[in-house]
Design an enzyme around this catalytic site. Structure first.
Site, mmCIF file in Angstrom:
data_model
loop_
_atom_site.group_PDB
_atom_site.id
_atom_site.type_symbol
_atom_site.label_atom_id
_atom_site.label_comp_id
_atom_site.label_asym_id
_atom_site.label_seq_id
_atom_site.Cartn_x
_atom_site.Cartn_y
_atom_site.Cartn_z
ATOM 1 N N LYS A 1 -19.592 -45.358 -9.963
ATOM 2 C CA LYS A 1 -18.488 -46.216 -10.419
ATOM 3 C C LYS A 1 -18.598 -46.429 -11.932
ATOM 4 C CE LYS A 1 -18.113 -48.485 -5.924
ATOM 5 N NZ LYS A 1 -18.369 -49.641 -5.053
ATOM 6 N N GLN B 1 -21.406 -55.146 -4.429
ATOM 7 C CA GLN B 1 -21.656 -53.937 -3.644
ATOM 8 C C GLN B 1 -22.206 -54.314 -2.271
ATOM 9 O OE1 GLN B 1 -20.724 -50.896 -4.668
ATOM 10 N NE2 GLN B 1 -21.467 -49.910 -2.813
ATOM 11 N N ASP C 1 -11.881 -55.167 -5.023
ATOM 12 C CA ASP C 1 -12.233 -54.490 -3.765
ATOM 13 C C ASP C 1 -11.221 -54.824 -2.659
ATOM 14 O OD1 ASP C 1 -14.378 -52.717 -3.668
ATOM 15 O OD2 ASP C 1 -15.870 -54.321 -3.748
HETATM 16 N N1 GUN Z 1 -19.999 -50.336 0.130
HETATM 17 C C1 GUN Z 1 -19.421 -49.227 0.646
HETATM 18 N N2 GUN Z 1 -18.159 -49.092 0.192
HETATM 19 C C2 GUN Z 1 -17.922 -50.145 -0.625
HETATM 20 C C3 GUN Z 1 -16.789 -50.569 -1.383
HETATM 21 O O1 GUN Z 1 -15.713 -49.960 -1.389
HETATM 22 N N3 GUN Z 1 -16.968 -51.716 -2.094
HETATM 23 C C4 GUN Z 1 -18.126 -52.418 -2.087
HETATM 24 N N4 GUN Z 1 -18.185 -53.539 -2.810
HETATM 25 N N5 GUN Z 1 -19.177 -52.068 -1.387
HETATM 26 C C5 GUN Z 1 -19.086 -50.927 -0.659
#
Ligand code: GUN
Length: 282
Positions: free
Chosen positions: A50, A94, A117
């Site tokens: 990211k 996350q 998110d």
């Molecule tokens: N863990 C797996 N996919 C995601 C996501 O799209 N966002 C977040 N914050 N954690 C994740």
């Protein structure tokens, strides 16, 4: 091989180019706060990814990497600080979090206006009501874009989703329902799953079981979306057995290079949207 390959990497590259050009017209750079608790290997890789694409697109990231034993109060205080900081446009925590932390309480603390998110109940609730949320979760949003490249008209389609998670299955089911699909969500307790998957025009596998879906689970000409990222004898693979289904499917997303790249692109798109939304509210 008759299935069309749905090239998520290429579509994500186009989205990055569009975002980069949009960001170059903004007075300052959008900023994304990333909160990572603990040292889960996969989470660290996802976060690094990211950050890499954000930097290439012109989005500033600030990583708050907290120890696995962080107290919930400390994490909530950090979220409060990011909520109040006008330089921060988007906040993500996350997932998964260490066991002692209450994921819902933590997600609920993020301002819905910074919840890029799309996990906050305000945003999921608005989606459920078929109203416009501030943000929609990145993976389902990416999947919708990929599906529409092969079948723009979704009304009346039978869609089966394997997996009922907060991150993928549930929001995706809602998005598809809002587009007039007939949606079946299956999960670990579903009985006779093949009877359901064989009715699918579109099948989305998001269960995290390597090569679970075989050709005899499907009718011919199904559109297949593979959200899985697993290892089989060390080699990356999805939840769908690609080699087994590739002759009879209409289209399929590869692993890697399908859903994964779209997820990051959509998160960054949400971050730019957050920047614009917050400035327009000034
Ligand atoms: N863990 C797996 N996919 C995601 C996501 O799209 N966002 C977040 N914050 N954690 C994740």
């Amino acid at each position: 091989m008759t299935a069309k390959i749905i090239d998520g990497k290429q579509i994500a590259t186009q989205i990055y180019a569009e975002l980069k050009s949009k960001i170059s017209t903004l007075p300052t750079s959008p900023k994304l706060a990333i909160i990572l608790v603990g040292d889960d290997d996969s989470s660290r890789i996802y976060v690094r990814n990211k950050q890499k694409f954000a930097a290439e697109t012109g989005i500033v990231t600030e990583l708050f990497h907290l120890p696995a034993n962080t107290a919930e109060q400390d994490l909530l205080q950090l979220i409060d600080k990011c909520n109040q900081d006008t330089a921060v446009n988007g906040i993500i925590v996350q997932l998964p979090l260490p066991e002692h932390l209450n994921t819902h309480r933590i997600i609920n603390r993020i301002s819905p206006l910074k919840d890029v998110d799309g996990f906050h109940p305000y945003n999921t609730g608005m989606l459920q009501n078929n109203e416009k949320p501030y943000f929609i979760a990145a993976t389902p949003l990416g999947i919708m874009t990929l599906i529409k490249t092969v079948t723009p008209e979704l009304s009346g389609k039978n869609v089966v989703i394997i997996g009922a998670s907060l991150i993928v299955g549930r929001p995706l089911a809602t998005l598809l329902l809002n587009q007039e699909c007939t949606v079946t969500v299956t999960h670990i307790h579903t009985q006779n799953i093949k009877e359901l998957t064989r009715k699918a025009d579109i099948l989305v596998a998001a269960c995290g079981v390597a090569k679970l879906v075989k050709n005899d689970w499907l009718k011919p000409n199904t559109i297949l979306i593979d959200v899985g990222i697993n290892r089989d004898n060390g080699k990356l693979c999805g939840d769908i057995d690609f080699d087994d289904v590739k002759e009879d499917a209409a289209a399929i997303t590869p692993v890697p290079g399908g859903v994964g790249p779209m997820t990051v692109a959509m998160l960054l798109q949400n971050t730019v949207d957050a920047y614009i939304l917050q400035r327009s509210a000034l």
